[in-house]
Design a protein around this motif. Structure first.
Motif, PDB file in Angstrom:
ATOM      1  N   SER A   1       9.224   9.454   2.571  1.00  0.00           N
ATOM      2  CA  SER A   1       8.857   8.089   2.941  1.00  0.00           C
ATOM      3  C   SER A   1       8.605   7.973   4.440  1.00  0.00           C
ATOM      4  N   ARG A   2       9.471   8.638   5.232  1.00  0.00           N
ATOM      5  CA  ARG A   2       9.307   8.566   6.688  1.00  0.00           C
ATOM      6  C   ARG A   2       7.979   9.170   7.121  1.00  0.00           C
ATOM      7  N   VAL A   3       7.639  10.315   6.551  1.00  0.00           N
ATOM      8  CA  VAL A   3       6.381  10.967   6.920  1.00  0.00           C
ATOM      9  C   VAL A   3       5.200  10.124   6.474  1.00  0.00           C
ATOM     10  N   LEU A   4       5.296   9.571   5.274  1.00  0.00           N
ATOM     11  CA  LEU A   4       4.212   8.720   4.778  1.00  0.00           C
ATOM     12  C   LEU A   4       4.054   7.488   5.656  1.00  0.00           C
ATOM     13  N   GLU A   5       5.163   6.860   5.998  1.00  0.00           N
ATOM     14  CA  GLU A   5       5.115   5.669   6.845  1.00  0.00           C
ATOM     15  C   GLU A   5       4.562   6.009   8.225  1.00  0.00           C
ATOM     16  N   SER A   6       4.934   7.190   8.730  1.00  0.00           N
ATOM     17  CA  SER A   6       4.442   7.605  10.041  1.00  0.00           C
ATOM     18  C   SER A   6       2.932   7.799  10.008  1.00  0.00           C
ATOM     19  N   GLU A   7       2.466   8.402   8.942  1.00  0.00           N
ATOM     20  CA  GLU A   7       1.031   8.664   8.817  1.00  0.00           C
ATOM     21  C   GLU A   7       0.249   7.384   8.568  1.00  0.00           C
ATOM     22  N   PHE A   8       0.841   6.506   7.753  1.00  0.00           N
ATOM     23  CA  PHE A   8       0.135   5.282   7.376  1.00  0.00           C
ATOM     24  C   PHE A   8       0.881   4.038   7.848  1.00  0.00           C
TER      25      PHE A   8
ATOM     26  N   THR B   1       0.827  -1.208   0.000  1.00  0.00           N
ATOM     27  CA  THR B   1       0.000   0.000   0.000  1.00  0.00           C
ATOM     28  C   THR B   1       0.858   1.254   0.000  1.00  0.00           C
ATOM     29  N   THR B   2       1.849   1.306   0.906  1.00  0.00           N
ATOM     30  CA  THR B   2       2.684   2.501   0.982  1.00  0.00           C
ATOM     31  C   THR B   2       3.518   2.677  -0.290  1.00  0.00           C
ATOM     32  N   ALA B   3       4.003   1.582  -0.870  1.00  0.00           N
ATOM     33  CA  ALA B   3       4.782   1.680  -2.107  1.00  0.00           C
ATOM     34  C   ALA B   3       3.927   2.239  -3.237  1.00  0.00           C
ATOM     35  N   CYS B   4       2.679   1.816  -3.297  1.00  0.00           N
ATOM     36  CA  CYS B   4       1.764   2.338  -4.323  1.00  0.00           C
ATOM     37  C   CYS B   4       1.503   3.824  -4.104  1.00  0.00           C
ATOM     38  N   LEU B   5       1.272   4.207  -2.850  1.00  0.00           N
ATOM     39  CA  LEU B   5       1.009   5.615  -2.546  1.00  0.00           C
ATOM     40  C   LEU B   5       2.233   6.479  -2.840  1.00  0.00           C
TER      41      LEU B   5
ATOM     42  N   VAL C   1      -2.902  14.278   2.564  1.00  0.00           N
ATOM     43  CA  VAL C   1      -1.557  14.089   3.125  1.00  0.00           C
ATOM     44  C   VAL C   1      -0.535  13.966   1.994  1.00  0.00           C
ATOM     45  N   LEU C   2      -0.870  13.201   0.965  1.00  0.00           N
ATOM     46  CA  LEU C   2       0.034  13.040  -0.170  1.00  0.00           C
ATOM     47  C   LEU C   2       0.306  14.382  -0.845  1.00  0.00           C
ATOM     48  N   VAL C   3      -0.739  15.159  -1.062  1.00  0.00           N
ATOM     49  CA  VAL C   3      -0.569  16.474  -1.699  1.00  0.00           C
ATOM     50  C   VAL C   3       0.292  17.382  -0.814  1.00  0.00           C
ATOM     51  N   GLY C   4       0.036  17.347   0.495  1.00  0.00           N
ATOM     52  CA  GLY C   4       0.826  18.174   1.410  1.00  0.00           C
ATOM     53  C   GLY C   4       2.300  17.822   1.391  1.00  0.00           C
ATOM     54  N   ILE C   5       2.611  16.534   1.422  1.00  0.00           N
ATOM     55  CA  ILE C   5       4.016  16.100   1.360  1.00  0.00           C
ATOM     56  C   ILE C   5       4.644  16.544   0.042  1.00  0.00           C
ATOM     57  N   ALA C   6       3.902  16.340  -1.045  1.00  0.00           N
ATOM     58  CA  ALA C   6       4.441  16.661  -2.370  1.00  0.00           C
ATOM     59  C   ALA C   6       4.734  18.152  -2.524  1.00  0.00           C
ATOM     60  N   ILE C   7       3.839  18.993  -2.055  1.00  0.00           N
ATOM     61  CA  ILE C   7       4.052  20.440  -2.174  1.00  0.00           C
ATOM     62  C   ILE C   7       5.307  20.857  -1.403  1.00  0.00           C
ATOM     63  N   GLN C   8       5.466  20.328  -0.174  1.00  0.00           N
ATOM     64  CA  GLN C   8       6.664  20.643   0.600  1.00  0.00           C
ATOM     65  C   GLN C   8       7.918  20.149  -0.116  1.00  0.00           C
ATOM     66  N   ALA C   9       7.850  18.955  -0.686  1.00  0.00           N
ATOM     67  CA  ALA C   9       9.017  18.369  -1.352  1.00  0.00           C
ATOM     68  C   ALA C   9       9.409  19.143  -2.606  1.00  0.00           C
ATOM     69  N   ILE C  10       8.428  19.697  -3.305  1.00  0.00           N
ATOM     70  CA  ILE C  10       8.720  20.477  -4.513  1.00  0.00           C
ATOM     71  C   ILE C  10       9.311  21.841  -4.146  1.00  0.00           C
ATOM     72  N   HIS C  11       8.764  22.479  -3.117  1.00  0.00           N
ATOM     73  CA  HIS C  11       9.216  23.822  -2.766  1.00  0.00           C
ATOM     74  C   HIS C  11      10.460  23.843  -1.884  1.00  0.00           C
ATOM     75  N   ASP C  12      10.695  22.753  -1.160  1.00  0.00           N
ATOM     76  CA  ASP C  12      11.865  22.700  -0.274  1.00  0.00           C
ATOM     77  C   ASP C  12      12.499  21.308  -0.379  1.00  0.00           C
ATOM     78  N   PRO C  13      13.052  20.985  -1.548  1.00  0.00           N
ATOM     79  CA  PRO C  13      13.571  19.629  -1.779  1.00  0.00           C
ATOM     80  C   PRO C  13      14.699  19.225  -0.841  1.00  0.00           C
TER      81      PRO C  13
END
Length: 199
Positions: A184-191, A86-90, A163-175
């Motif tokens: 991955s850590r934030v995603l794993e923590s959330e899910f 699931t997490t790999a797909c997300l 959550v996915l959109v929030g992570i992505a926006i941060q990653a694009i603006h502050d890579p």
């Protein structure tokens, strides 16, 4: 006398070529510098030929927008079909490699259009709903213990998407602060509860 046959042009291929060049210009220079003339020069084509494939700049921009969303959806669908966790797909929906980072940059570049142009907005809403359905299918596929209440399912899928959109926006603006590992850590923590779903 030798007759010269006219060169056969693959119109779908030519259209994809134009879209690809336009997308690269957008990524390098921004939406405001995306002009038919610049695209024509980069493609070594005349502006008349570009206009043959797209009525105007707006139609070309819509085509780039939809093509980018289709690429993202295809990546997600392929991960699901490959029976990844699931997490790999997300994670395929996050900017974790050059292609996905470019997809997000293009998508963000068009956000103003989704606010001011009805067709862009309708397409954005429709594609978001499709992604939510794909997330639902992913959760159901893994027999994730979920509420049978449809409203609660809807809230869960929208929370995951947000959550996915929030992570992505941060990653694009502050890579630098949001490398792949951090995403991955934030995603794993959330899910984290999905961790035992690796197939």
């Amino acid at each position: 006398m030798v007759s010269i046959l006219p060169r056969i042009v693959d119109h779908d291929e030519r259209r994809r070529q134009v879209v690809g060049i336009a997308r690269n210009i957008l990524l390098e220079y921004g939406l405001e510098k995306l002009t038919v003339r610049r695209i024509a020069e980069s493609a070594n084509l005349s502006t008349a030929i570009i206009s043959h494939y797209f009525r105007d700049k707006r139609e070309l921009m819509l085509f780039i927008f939809l093509d980018t969303l289709e690429i993202a959806e295809s990546r997600f669908a392929q991960a699901v079909e490959a029976d990844l966790s699931t997490t790999a797909c997300l994670q395929t929906l996050l900017p974790t490699d050059q292609e996905s980072r470019n997809n997000w940059k293009v998508w963000i570049a068009f956000w103003n259009m989704t606010l001011t142009d009805r067709e862009f907005r309708q397409q954005q809403v429709a594609r978001t709903e499709n992604t939510l359905r794909m997330i639902r299918g992913l959760l159901d596929r893994n027999a994730h213990p979920r509420s049978t209440d449809e409203n609660e399912k809807d809230v869960e899928e929208r929370r995951i998407f947000a959550v996915l959109v929030g992570i992505a926006i941060q990653a694009i603006h502050d890579p630098e602060s949001w490398p792949v590992e951090q995403q991955s850590r934030v995603l794993e923590s959330e899910f984290g509860r999905f961790a035992d779903m690796t197939r």
